[in-house]
Scaffold this motif. Structure first.
Motif, PDB file in Angstrom:
ATOM      1  N   CYS A 120      10.880  -9.323   2.947  1.00 19.23           N
ATOM      2  CA  CYS A 120      10.875  -8.940   4.363  1.00 19.23           C
ATOM      3  C   CYS A 120      12.024  -9.638   5.082  1.00 19.23           C
ATOM      4  O   CYS A 120      12.676 -10.516   4.526  1.00 19.23           O
ATOM      5  CB  CYS A 120       9.539  -9.331   5.017  1.00 19.23           C
ATOM      6  SG  CYS A 120       8.114  -8.377   4.420  1.00 19.23           S
ATOM      7  N   ASP A 275       7.722  -6.342  13.423  1.00 18.69           N
ATOM      8  CA  ASP A 275       6.372  -5.979  12.987  1.00 18.69           C
ATOM      9  C   ASP A 275       5.360  -7.091  13.181  1.00 18.69           C
ATOM     10  O   ASP A 275       4.156  -6.839  13.214  1.00 18.69           O
ATOM     11  CB  ASP A 275       6.410  -5.580  11.505  1.00 18.69           C
ATOM     12  CG  ASP A 275       7.352  -4.413  11.252  1.00 18.69           C
ATOM     13  OD1 ASP A 275       6.980  -3.283  11.615  1.00 18.69           O
ATOM     14  OD2 ASP A 275       8.463  -4.635  10.723  1.00 18.69           O
ATOM     15  N   LEU A 406       2.537  -7.797   4.635  1.00 18.00           N
ATOM     16  CA  LEU A 406       3.110  -6.611   5.259  1.00 18.00           C
ATOM     17  C   LEU A 406       3.923  -5.804   4.251  1.00 18.00           C
ATOM     18  O   LEU A 406       4.324  -6.334   3.213  1.00 18.00           O
ATOM     19  CB  LEU A 406       4.010  -7.020   6.424  1.00 18.00           C
ATOM     20  CG  LEU A 406       3.325  -7.718   7.611  1.00 18.00           C
ATOM     21  CD1 LEU A 406       4.378  -8.222   8.591  1.00 18.00           C
ATOM     22  CD2 LEU A 406       2.363  -6.771   8.307  1.00 18.00           C
ATOM     23  N   SER A 410       9.506  -5.295   6.205  1.00 17.15           N
ATOM     24  CA  SER A 410       9.008  -5.546   7.562  1.00 17.15           C
ATOM     25  C   SER A 410       9.773  -6.692   8.209  1.00 17.15           C
ATOM     26  O   SER A 410      10.337  -7.538   7.521  1.00 17.15           O
ATOM     27  CB  SER A 410       7.513  -5.877   7.535  1.00 17.15           C
ATOM     28  OG  SER A 410       6.757  -4.793   7.023  1.00 17.15           O
ATOM     29  N   ARG A 411       9.755  -6.711   9.526  1.00 13.49           N
ATOM     30  CA  ARG A 411      10.438  -7.773  10.284  1.00 13.49           C
ATOM     31  C   ARG A 411       9.415  -8.726  10.889  1.00 13.49           C
ATOM     32  O   ARG A 411       8.543  -8.309  11.652  1.00 13.49           O
ATOM     33  CB  ARG A 411      11.279  -7.170  11.410  1.00 13.49           C
ATOM     34  CG  ARG A 411      12.688  -6.792  11.004  1.00 13.49           C
ATOM     35  CD  ARG A 411      13.463  -6.392  12.240  1.00 13.49           C
ATOM     36  NE  ARG A 411      14.889  -6.310  11.977  1.00 13.49           N
ATOM     37  CZ  ARG A 411      15.810  -6.154  12.904  1.00 13.49           C
ATOM     38  NH1 ARG A 411      15.455  -6.093  14.178  1.00 13.49           N
ATOM     39  NH2 ARG A 411      17.077  -6.080  12.595  1.00 13.49           N
TER      40      ARG A 411
END
Length: 458
Positions: A120, A275, A406, A410-411
């Motif tokens: 991520c 996110d 996640l 994803s951030r």
């Protein structure tokens, strides 16, 4: 025959006289103000070199031509003094007003090693680069002071004193800003905090009271003591000055500072593409203020807000189970306020107004051990050159755990609160005691193994 009988001759003579007078005035002006001529030449050369430097960019030909046309047509006007002030303003656009101008707009750092380990994008708001007290508490301290000034509770240069109970960072920010704005600072803090914090407060000109650890129910608790000191100052009548209790744990100016500044900055820096937001809670202002901005004002309902909590704090259980308890204590019966951890700045066993302001927006919580925090701090030094304190290390561990839950790519955004320089005698000493700084230690290249986290197959 007189000139009046010949209009054309009269007009020619008048123009000749005016032209000659203009030449004489110009020469006299130049002789009277030689510095203006040299200033004009220097500025002309700078503009010429600047135009040549810009000529390589797109659309530069039109810009250069236009500039030259202006210069040739209005050349003499460039000698006027007002042009110098305009030039000065243009050159000084990076100047800010006082130390307050160094607060906010901190970078959002991509932590490469954590991102590579989790699949991520892990980003961290570098709040230790705030320029007054070097922590997110700079925002809070400034907002609390300005709110008090607006209400007439503080008047600069009248001897007014700001009182606060703090474990360190808020007091440091208050001490720096108090001096800058014409106040004194009186800080009460527990005597189990790192000594470098109280030393720094002293050098910033604050009065420091290190007091024995006591429960929040005791009048000797550091927060209650600061409130008492402020009340005593105002009531003393020794002078017209007043005591102001900042009350960072309960003051809405705390979370509002992050609602107004930190949240919008994160949104702008990510373009709204994140996110998860991960942060610890001491007063609760940072996690609440940012969550409220992103979820309520930007309507990012899908954003996952995660609390990072050290062992010994009750907030993890409050988020996960709805009640603040441990295996041996019921809610409300704990007598010791200071959590059983070496982590400073986050973790608490009561619900503050600032935490309550955003509690309904928190989706999950991650509990982080002292050893995990120590290993994360050392990992970041070795792999990213980032030297942080204990609360920042907890945030980064929780960010990794959140990222693993996640989808790939994803951030996740977290916060680096302060530098490791404020945690040398306690937290970083523990890092050394664990042997993590031993030259003979073989550095791990597996972050999840280093933190004792299971590998997750997506």
């Amino acid at each position: 025959m007189s000139l009046s009988d010949h209009p054309r001759a009269y007009g020619t003579a008048a123009l000749t006289a005016a032209f000659a007078a203009g030449i004489l005035v110009t020469l006299g002006f130049k002789d009277l103000y030689p510095e203006l001529e040299s200033r004009y030449q220097r500025r002309r050369n700078r503009n010429r070199s600047g135009s040549e430097g810009r000529s390589s960019g797109p659309g530069s030909t039109a810009t250069t031509t236009k500039s030259r046309r202006r210069s040739s047509f209005f050349g003499p006007v460039r000698l006027e003094d007002h042009d110098d002030s305009v030039s000065l303003v243009a050159a000084d656009r990076g100047i800010v007003e006082g130390i307050e101008g160094c607060i906010g707009n901190t970078p959002l750092v991509h932590i490469r090693s954590l991102s590579e380990a989790t699949g991520c994008v892990i980003l961290a708001k570098a709040e230790f680069l705030n320029g007054a007290g070097n922590s997110p508490k700079d925002r809070v301290a400034l907002n609390m002071i300005e709110a008090a000034e607006d209400k007439g509770l503080l008047t600069p240069h009248q001897g007014d004193t700001i009182y606060e109970g703090t474990v360190g960072s808020t007091g440091i920010s208050i001490a720096a800003l108090a001096r800058a704005r014409g106040y004194r600072a009186h800080i009460c803090m527990p005597d189990d905090q790192a000594t470098e914090k109280s030393d720094l407060l002293h050098h910033l000109g604050a009065t420091v009271e290190r007091v024995p650890v006591a429960p929040i129910t005791s009048p000797e608790h550091f927060v209650n003591l600061a409130r008492t000191r402020a009340r005593e100052h105002t009531a003393s009548g020794a002078s017209a000055s007043r005591g102001f209790f900042a009350d960072q744990f309960e003051s809405p100016a705390n979370f509002e500072a992050h609602l107004k500044t930190t949240g919008p900055e994160i949104y702008q820096q990510t373009g709204g593409q994140l996110d998860a937001w991960v942060a610890g809670a001491g007063t609760g202002g940072t996690i609440s203020g940012v969550a409220k901005y992103l979820k309520e004002e930007r309507h990012m309902t899908g954003l996952r807000v995660v609390l990072a909590d050290p062992h010994g704090s009750g907030l993890y259980n409050k988020v996960k189970h709805g009640v603040m308890y441990s295996a041996t204590e019921r809610e409300g019966t704990r007598r010791r306020t200071q959590v059983d951890t070496i982590v400073e700045g986050i973790g608490i066993n009561r619900i503050t107004e600032n935490f309550e302001a955003g509690r309904g927006l928190i989706d999950d919580a991650v509990r982080v051990t002292d050893e995990q925090a120590c290993r994360m701090a050392r990992w970041l030094v070795e792999h990213d050159g980032i030297f942080i304190g204990s609360s920042s290390a907890v945030n980064c561990v929780a960010a990794v755990v959140t990222a693993l839950s996640l989808p790939k790519g994803s951030r996740v955004v977290t916060v680096l609160c302060d530098s490791g320089t404020r945690h040398l005698s306690k937290f970083w000493k523990r890092v050394g005691d664990l042997g993590l700084e031993n030259d003979a230690k073989e550095e791990s290249e597996d972050l999840l193994q280093e933190l004792g986290l299971p590998k997750i197959m997506r």
